[in-house]
Design a protein around this motif. Sequence first.
Motif, short mmCIF file in Angstrom:
data_model
loop_
_atom_site.label_atom_id
_atom_site.label_comp_id
_atom_site.label_asym_id
_atom_site.label_seq_id
_atom_site.Cartn_x
_atom_site.Cartn_y
_atom_site.Cartn_z
N ASP A 148 0.85 -1.20 0.00
CA ASP A 148 0.00 0.00 0.00
C ASP A 148 0.88 1.24 0.00
O ASP A 148 1.60 1.50 0.96
CB ASP A 148 -0.89 -0.02 1.24
N THR A 149 0.84 2.03 -1.07
CA THR A 149 1.66 3.23 -1.16
C THR A 149 0.95 4.47 -0.63
O THR A 149 1.48 5.58 -0.71
CB THR A 149 2.14 3.50 -2.59
N SER A 150 -0.24 4.29 -0.06
CA SER A 150 -0.93 5.43 0.56
C SER A 150 -0.53 5.61 2.01
O SER A 150 -1.01 6.53 2.69
CB SER A 150 -2.45 5.25 0.47
N VAL A 151 0.40 4.78 2.49
CA VAL A 151 0.90 4.90 3.87
C VAL A 151 1.61 6.24 4.03
O VAL A 151 2.42 6.63 3.18
CB VAL A 151 1.89 3.74 4.17
N PRO A 152 1.33 6.99 5.11
CA PRO A 152 2.01 8.28 5.29
C PRO A 152 3.48 8.11 5.64
O PRO A 152 3.86 7.16 6.33
CB PRO A 152 1.24 8.94 6.43
N VAL A 153 4.31 9.03 5.18
CA VAL A 153 5.72 9.07 5.54
C VAL A 153 5.85 9.85 6.84
O VAL A 153 5.31 10.96 6.96
CB VAL A 153 6.54 9.75 4.43
N PRO A 154 6.55 9.31 7.85
CA PRO A 154 6.70 10.03 9.12
C PRO A 154 7.32 11.41 8.93
O PRO A 154 8.21 11.60 8.11
CB PRO A 154 7.65 9.12 9.92
N ARG A 155 6.81 12.37 9.67
CA ARG A 155 7.30 13.76 9.67
C ARG A 155 7.24 14.38 8.27
O ARG A 155 8.10 15.16 7.89
CB ARG A 155 8.72 13.83 10.22
N SER A 156 6.24 14.01 7.50
CA SER A 156 6.10 14.52 6.14
C SER A 156 4.63 14.61 5.78
O SER A 156 3.78 13.92 6.37
CB SER A 156 6.82 13.59 5.15
N GLU A 157 4.32 15.46 4.82
CA GLU A 157 2.95 15.55 4.31
C GLU A 157 2.71 14.56 3.18
O GLU A 157 1.59 14.44 2.69
CB GLU A 157 2.66 16.97 3.83
N TRP A 158 3.76 13.85 2.75
CA TRP A 158 3.64 12.93 1.63
C TRP A 158 3.30 11.52 2.07
O TRP A 158 3.61 11.10 3.19
CB TRP A 158 4.95 12.90 0.85
N THR A 159 2.70 10.78 1.15
CA THR A 159 2.54 9.34 1.30
C THR A 159 3.77 8.65 0.72
O THR A 159 4.62 9.29 0.07
CB THR A 159 1.30 8.85 0.55
N VAL A 160 3.85 7.33 0.90
CA VAL A 160 4.94 6.56 0.30
C VAL A 160 4.93 6.73 -1.23
O VAL A 160 5.98 6.93 -1.85
CB VAL A 160 4.82 5.07 0.68
N GLY A 161 3.74 6.67 -1.83
CA GLY A 161 3.65 6.81 -3.28
C GLY A 161 4.12 8.16 -3.76
O GLY A 161 4.81 8.27 -4.79
N GLU A 162 3.78 9.21 -3.03
CA GLU A 162 4.20 10.56 -3.42
C GLU A 162 5.71 10.73 -3.25
O GLU A 162 6.37 11.33 -4.11
CB GLU A 162 3.44 11.59 -2.61
N ALA A 163 6.26 10.23 -2.14
CA ALA A 163 7.70 10.34 -1.92
C ALA A 163 8.48 9.58 -2.99
O ALA A 163 9.51 10.05 -3.49
CB ALA A 163 8.07 9.83 -0.53
#
Length: 297
Positions: free
Chosen positions: A37-52
């Motif tokens: 699942d790439t919709s998981v949030p990235v810690p200390r970021s406004e991005w998801t895994v997919g966006e990062a």
Amino acid sequence: MESATGRDARGTLPEGLGDALRATAEDIAAVLRGAADTSVPVPRSEWTVGEAAAHLAQANELMADIAAGRERRYGDGTPQSLAAANERGLAEFGERGAGPLAELIVRHTDAYLTACERRSTDSIGTGRGAGDGTGDGTGGGSGGTTGTVATPLGPMSQEVLGSYLLTHMLGHGYDLARALGRPHMIDRTRVDLSLPFLITAMPRVTDAAATARLTASYTIRLWGGARFGVTFTDGAVTVTPRPPARPDCTIHIEPVTFFLMALGRIGPNGAMARGRVFARGRRPWLALRFPGLFKAP
């Protein structure tokens, strides 16, 4: 000539950098390929895994284009302009799938290394050696392998551009690994290879409000490795390979901790509590202030 996509681009990059770039891209791809699942949030970021991951794929393509001599504009070097350029890029690029993004990250890294190899071959063919440095910094390319290129953080040599690419991949690779519960790919060797970029970028990412009227000198010593000097004179910063003779504060720091602190991923208090950072000198308390003097874009 040995392929740059399999091994170091011999003679075009500092020893070990090409291999580190390729290995880091593969490590990040391995982290992504295991993501359900790439919709998981990235810690200390406004991005998801997919966006990062999408940002990382786009940035690697940008660096490959710059290395190949293609002019690319991406903000004006300020954190605000780079953030805006990042958001525009993500809005224009819809891919968020883990597998396709993993392949793009590796492919664009290979393209960067191939561009370095071709530039070296072109320089030899036209009689320009590695020390030619005829670039003017106004576009994406230059005449020799050490010529100046225009990057999102200002003019850099081709060698520092490679260190920039590695640093950027390691920072976001660390974020992706944390978000997905996987081991990160930062180690002492890769930190050493990131130093040319970090030292070059420091004066460009100084927080003017934090350094206003500051006069202080630092020696930064990585455990068992490199050291360099950072001097502030009434707020103006100078970074030098040779530390000052009598620094106000000497910071001894574990290399991976230094890297993560430089990129704003961790703060100084926790690192000191875990014994990863020590300070000494006439004004050792300046160590706590040091990370806040810079604002990572």
